[in-house]
Design a protein around this motif. Structure first.
Motif, PDB file in Angstrom:
ATOM      1  N   GLN A 133       5.221   7.329  -6.649  1.00  8.73           N
ATOM      2  CA  GLN A 133       4.791   7.863  -5.361  1.00  8.73           C
ATOM      3  C   GLN A 133       5.583   9.096  -4.963  1.00  8.73           C
ATOM      4  O   GLN A 133       5.034  10.075  -4.454  1.00  8.73           O
ATOM      5  CB  GLN A 133       4.930   6.788  -4.281  1.00  8.73           C
ATOM      6  N   LEU A 134       6.895   9.073  -5.200  1.00  8.21           N
ATOM      7  CA  LEU A 134       7.725  10.231  -4.858  1.00  8.21           C
ATOM      8  C   LEU A 134       7.350  11.452  -5.689  1.00  8.21           C
ATOM      9  O   LEU A 134       7.339  12.583  -5.183  1.00  8.21           O
ATOM     10  CB  LEU A 134       9.207   9.892  -5.058  1.00  8.21           C
ATOM     11  N   ALA A 135       7.041  11.230  -6.966  1.00  2.00           N
ATOM     12  CA  ALA A 135       6.624  12.352  -7.822  1.00  2.00           C
ATOM     13  C   ALA A 135       5.336  12.971  -7.284  1.00  2.00           C
ATOM     14  O   ALA A 135       5.178  14.202  -7.248  1.00  2.00           O
ATOM     15  CB  ALA A 135       6.435  11.862  -9.254  1.00  2.00           C
ATOM     16  N   ALA A 136       4.399  12.111  -6.843  1.00  2.00           N
ATOM     17  CA  ALA A 136       3.147  12.623  -6.280  1.00  2.00           C
ATOM     18  C   ALA A 136       3.403  13.393  -4.987  1.00  2.00           C
ATOM     19  O   ALA A 136       2.792  14.443  -4.734  1.00  2.00           O
ATOM     20  CB  ALA A 136       2.186  11.459  -6.033  1.00  2.00           C
ATOM     21  N   SER A 147       0.824  -1.213   0.000  1.00  2.00           N
ATOM     22  CA  SER A 147       0.000   0.000   0.000  1.00  2.00           C
ATOM     23  C   SER A 147       0.857   1.260   0.000  1.00  2.00           C
ATOM     24  O   SER A 147       0.465   2.285  -0.563  1.00  2.00           O
ATOM     25  CB  SER A 147      -0.937  -0.006   1.210  1.00  2.00           C
ATOM     26  N   VAL A 148       2.050   1.198   0.637  1.00  2.00           N
ATOM     27  CA  VAL A 148       2.934   2.355   0.653  1.00  2.00           C
ATOM     28  C   VAL A 148       3.401   2.717  -0.752  1.00  2.00           C
ATOM     29  O   VAL A 148       3.797   3.851  -1.020  1.00  2.00           O
ATOM     30  CB  VAL A 148       4.145   2.084   1.589  1.00  2.00           C
ATOM     31  N   LEU A 149       3.335   1.766  -1.658  1.00  2.00           N
ATOM     32  CA  LEU A 149       3.723   1.998  -3.055  1.00  2.00           C
ATOM     33  C   LEU A 149       2.528   2.358  -3.931  1.00  2.00           C
ATOM     34  O   LEU A 149       2.671   2.495  -5.149  1.00  2.00           O
ATOM     35  CB  LEU A 149       4.419   0.759  -3.625  1.00  2.00           C
ATOM     36  N   GLY A 150       1.345   2.474  -3.311  1.00  2.00           N
ATOM     37  CA  GLY A 150       0.190   2.934  -4.059  1.00  2.00           C
ATOM     38  C   GLY A 150      -0.746   1.854  -4.562  1.00  2.00           C
ATOM     39  O   GLY A 150      -1.678   2.143  -5.319  1.00  2.00           O
ATOM     40  N   LEU A 151      -0.538   0.596  -4.173  1.00  2.00           N
ATOM     41  CA  LEU A 151      -1.411  -0.484  -4.612  1.00  2.00           C
ATOM     42  C   LEU A 151      -2.445  -0.803  -3.546  1.00  2.00           C
ATOM     43  O   LEU A 151      -2.148  -0.766  -2.351  1.00  2.00           O
ATOM     44  CB  LEU A 151      -0.609  -1.752  -4.923  1.00  2.00           C
TER      45      LEU A 151
END
Length: 311
Positions: A75-78, A2-6
Motif C-alpha cells: 500500500q505504501l508503494a502505491a 480494507s486499509v491494507l487493500g483487502l
C-alpha cells in the motif's frame, strides 16, 4: 483490513484459513454467503498476494506478523507512486487548458483567440480563482507587492493558505509591503507567519503599485490602481511581464528586510505626529531655522527639540 487493500470477502477468507489451517479450499464455498465464484476469486487474489499457501486439498494462511507488513509495504508503494504523480500534474493541466472554452474577453492574442496575452478580470471572484490557479501552477517563484497600510483581512484569509502551500512545495515567495502595515497588529502577525514559513519580505516607506508575478511568466495588475475592487489584468506577454519584474526588482533593491525591522531590539516603528510632520516640513523648506520655527508657530528651541527627536 480494507486499509491494507483487502476487500471484505478477501478478509473473511483469510481469517477462515487462519482459524482452519490445511483444510481443502473448496470447503469454504458453503461457509459464506458470497458463493463459489466469490470465494474462488478471493482465494486466487490471496494466493497472488502470498497470503494463502498450499493447494486445493490443503490451504493455509500466512502468519499475521508477516502478512500485515507485506500488505502495508504494498500500500505504501502505491501511495508513493500516486504522490510522485500528483507532484507533476503539468501535462494534465496543459491538456485541460487546451480543452477549456474560456469566456473571458481577450484584449490581444492570436487570430483564433488561442494564446491570449492580456485578459481583463472584472469579477473579484475570478481574480481569486486565477490567483489560485497560478499559485498552484507556480514552480519557482512568486513576486508580490501589496501597497496597503493595513492588509485586507479577506486577502489574508484567502492568500495565506495559498502562499503556505507554495512555500511547502519549495516555491520561493518575495513580498513587498509598506512600512505602515507593520503598525497594524493583524497585518504584522500575518507577515510574521509567512516569514516563519520561508517567505522573503521587504518593507518600503513608499509603495503604490500592486502586483503579482508567477514564475516571471504571468503577471496580475489592478485595472485601476486607485480602486483595486474593479478587477485585474492578467498579462502573459513576455515584454510586459519583463517590465513588471524589472519594476519589482528596483523596488526590492531599495527596501529594508522585514526581519531586520522586526527583530528584538530593533525599536518600534512609528509614524510622525501631525506636529512633528509640520515642524520638519517647515524646517526643511526654509533657509533659516528661525523662519521655520515661526512658520510652525513655536519658539526656535521648541522646534529644534521636536525635530531632534526624530533623528
Amino acid at each position: 483490513m480494507s486499509v491494507l487493500g483487502l476487500t471484505g470477502t478477501e478478509e473473511d477468507v483469510y481469517r477462515y484459513f487462519l482459524r482452519n489451517p490445511r483444510t481443502p479450499a473448496h470447503d469454504i464455498h458453503g461457509v459464506f454467503s458470497f458463493g463459489q465464484e466469490g470465494a474462488t476469486l478471493a482465494i486466487s487474489r490471496l494466493r497472488d498476494l502470498r497470503l494463502l499457501h498450499g493447494d486445493d486439498e490443503s490451504t493455509w494462511a500466512t502468519e499475521p506478523g508477516v502478512a500485515v507488513p507485506r500488505l502495508m509495504e504494498k500500500q505504501l508503494a502505491a501511495m508513493h507512486r500516486t504522490i510522485r504523480q500528483l507532484t507533476k500534474p503539468w501535462p494534465i493541466l496543459r491538456s485541460l487548458q487546451r480543452d477549456r472554452q474560456d469566456p473571458l474577453p481577450e484584449l490581444s492574442g492570436t487570430a483564433d483567440g488561442a494564446g491570449a496575452t492580456l485578459r481583463r478580470l472584472e469579477d473579484l471572484r475570478e481574480v481569486r480563482a486565477h490567483i489560485d490557479e497560478l499559485a498552484f501552477s507556480a514552480q519557482q517563484e512568486v513576486l508580490a507587492a501589496e501597497p496597503y497600510d493595513t492588509l485586507p483581512q479577506e486577502d489574508i484569509a484567502h492568500g495565506r493558505p495559498v502562499d503556505v502551500r507554495c512555500l511547502r512545495r519549495g516555491v520561493r515567495i518575495r513580498n513587498l509591503v509598506r512600512t505602515s502595515a507593520l503598525e497594524d497588529p493583524e497585518s504584522l502577525s500575518h507577515l510574521r507567519k509567512l516569514h516563519a514559513n520561508g517567505a522573503q519580505i521587504r518593507v518600503a516607506n513608499e509603495l503604490s503599485q500592486q502586483m503579482l508575478v508567477y514564475d516571471r511568466h504571468t503577471a496580475l495588475l489592478p485595472i485601476d490602481v486607485h480602486d483595486t475592487a474593479r478587477g485585474a489584468l492578467r498579462i502573459e506577454e513576455s515584454t510586459l511581464v519583463g517590465g513588471v519584474v524589472s519594476l519589482f526588482e528596483r523596488l526590492w533593491a531599495a527596501t529594508t528586510d522585514f526581519a531586520t525591522l522586526t527583530a528584538p531590539g530593533a525599536g518600534r516603528i512609528t509614524r510622525l505626529s501631525e506636529t512633528q510632520q509640520r515642524v520638519l516640513t517647515c524646517m526643511c523648506t526654509v533657509s533659516k531655522d528661525e523662519v521655520g520655527a515661526q512658520r510652525a508657530g513655536m519658539s526656535l528651541r521648541s522646534a529644534l527639540v521636536t525635530a531632534h527627536k526624530q533623528r
